[in-house]
Enzyme design. Structure first.
Site, PDB file in Angstrom:
ATOM      1  N   HIS A 133       0.802  -1.234   0.000  1.00 50.72           N
ATOM      2  CA  HIS A 133       0.000   0.000   0.000  1.00 50.72           C
ATOM      3  C   HIS A 133       0.832   1.279   0.000  1.00 50.72           C
ATOM      4  CE1 HIS A 133      -3.630  -2.300   0.536  1.00 50.72           C
ATOM      5  NE2 HIS A 133      -3.294  -2.724   1.732  1.00 50.72           N
ATOM      6  N   ASP A 168      -3.277 -10.951  -1.726  1.00 48.64           N
ATOM      7  CA  ASP A 168      -3.712 -10.387  -0.435  1.00 48.64           C
ATOM      8  C   ASP A 168      -5.198  -9.995  -0.549  1.00 48.64           C
ATOM      9  OD1 ASP A 168      -2.116  -8.822   2.056  1.00 48.64           O
ATOM     10  OD2 ASP A 168      -4.013  -7.870   1.483  1.00 48.64           O
TER      11      ASP A 168
HETATM   12 ZN   LIG Z   1      -4.249  -7.288   3.241  1.00 47.62          ZN
END
Ligand SMILES: [Zn+2]
Length: 377
Positions: A133, A168
């Site tokens: 991220h 993920d």
């Molecule tokens: Zn995650």
């Protein structure tokens, strides 16, 4: 593929701590590595010690002023300047060693990329990595330095076609941002629909831009998705896209938070989906940098990444968890008796209907998948 399977030793990272209330536990790495050791897997791999990233390696993506601000917070003391860089929030706290740990994780992923690029490893696995991220000028979603981007840039020095595949539960937004206009890097992310889960992006119509159009592929799943829809997407979307792209090397983010009973996501996957994905990556037979990622049900992290390593080594392990591991895990309150789930799961009709729609849309519109391919170059 030549060379051994290499694992980066995560022990130098175990001491860092996001704080007691934070869901990302560094000790997940300790418990996982101990389980891998008890199964005898670490003896079959080559273990390397991580090294810190250089500033030059991370400045391929991050802004110099962000890196300076992060370095100034390494003492763990909050400073007013932190706010503009997303530092000192509940998600991205200012912890002691925040810069040291982030640079060590990024360095380990760069090192993994060097090892596979130099053919010193067929697969290099950095379980501490996968912090997908982090953005160029701000920390985001538990991530400070985007180590997958650092690893991909390292591989680009050697290979001109790289696939990044992210399993993920959360969309791999930082990596997508890094290569959205770059046709050399195909980013594929399978994640929970952004209407229901952080970071709120990763819809099927996000396909890249400019020269990079057709080189981002997003598959969002509604909450409660099970193995039936996941296995379909692997077969009907992910495998054909990789076949069309023909990557010369891959980077995978193997976050374990899409397994059932994760406290911060809403999936219902089992090890059937997880292992099928990993087998698909292995079958590509190209240099492979494997990274960890999220995972907030620690027993799931331990069993997922132990099964992954066994798969990489081509050495199936018994389901029954060694008794000795229970003594190690007990102080952490983690219970685990078997590695594999017994049966694959199925999804509610609404989830199946939505994934039908996404698959159909991608087959009709995505340049890598549609018959009327309009890929350039
Ligand atoms: Zn995650």
């Amino acid at each position: 593929m030549q060379g051994p399977v290499v694992c980066v030793n995560t022990e130098p990272l175990w001491k860092f701590d996001y704080g007691p209330a934070h869901p990302l536990k560094m000790w997940r790495l300790k418990l996982t590595q101990e389980l891998q050791r008890l199964y005898g897997l670490l003896e079959q791999a080559t273990i390397v010690e991580p090294r810190p990233a250089t500033e030059e390696e991370v400045l391929v993506f991050h802004d110099p002023d962000y890196l300076t601000a992060l370095a100034e917070l390494d003492d763990g003391v909050w400073k007013p300047n932190a706010v503009r860089y997303g530092l000192g929030t509940p998600d991205c706290p200012v912890m002691v060693g925040v810069y040291t740990a982030s640079m060590l994780i990024a360095g380990a992923s760069a090192q993994a990329a060097e090892l596979v690029a130099n053919r010193q490893a067929s697969i290099a696995f950095n379980m501490a990595g996968g912090l997908h991220h982090a953005m160029p000028s701000y920390a985001w979603g538990f991530c400070y330095i985007n180590d997958p981007v650092v690893a991909i840039h390292k591989l680009l020095q050697q290979f001109n076609r790289i696939a990044y595949i992210d399993i993920d539960a959360h969309h791999g937004d930082g990596v997508q941002v890094a290569f959205y206009g770059d046709p050399r890097v195909l980013t594929i992310s399978l994640h929970e629909n952004g209407r229901y889960l952080f970071p709120g992006t990763g819809f099927e119509h996000e396909m890249g831009e400019g020269e990079g159009r057709g080189f981002a592929l997003n598959i969002p799943f509604l909450p409660n998705a099970g193995d039936d829809v996941y296995l379909r997407v692997l077969d009907e979307i992910v495998a054909p896209a990789l076949e069309a792209f023909q990557p010369k090397a891959i980077v995978t983010q193997l976050g374990a938070d899409a397994l059932h009973d994760d406290p911060i996501t809403h999936w219902n996957l089992t090890t059937f989906s997880y292992l099928r994905a990993v087998q698909l990556f292995k079958e590509l037979k190209v240099p492979w940098v494997a990274l960890g990622g999220g995972g907030y049900n620690i027993a799931n992290v331990c069993r997922a990444w132990t099964l992954v390593l066994a798969e990489m080594l081509g050495n199936p392990v018994p389901d029954h968890v060694p008794d000795e591991w229970r003594k190690i895990a007990q102080p952490y309150g983690v219970l685990l008796y078997r590695l594999r789930d017994a049966q694959p799961t199925s999804s509610p009709p609404s989830v199946r209907a939505d994934i039908d729609r996404v698959i159909q849309w991608l087959k009709e519109h995505h340049p890598l998948l549609s018959n009327r391919s309009n890929l350039g170059g």
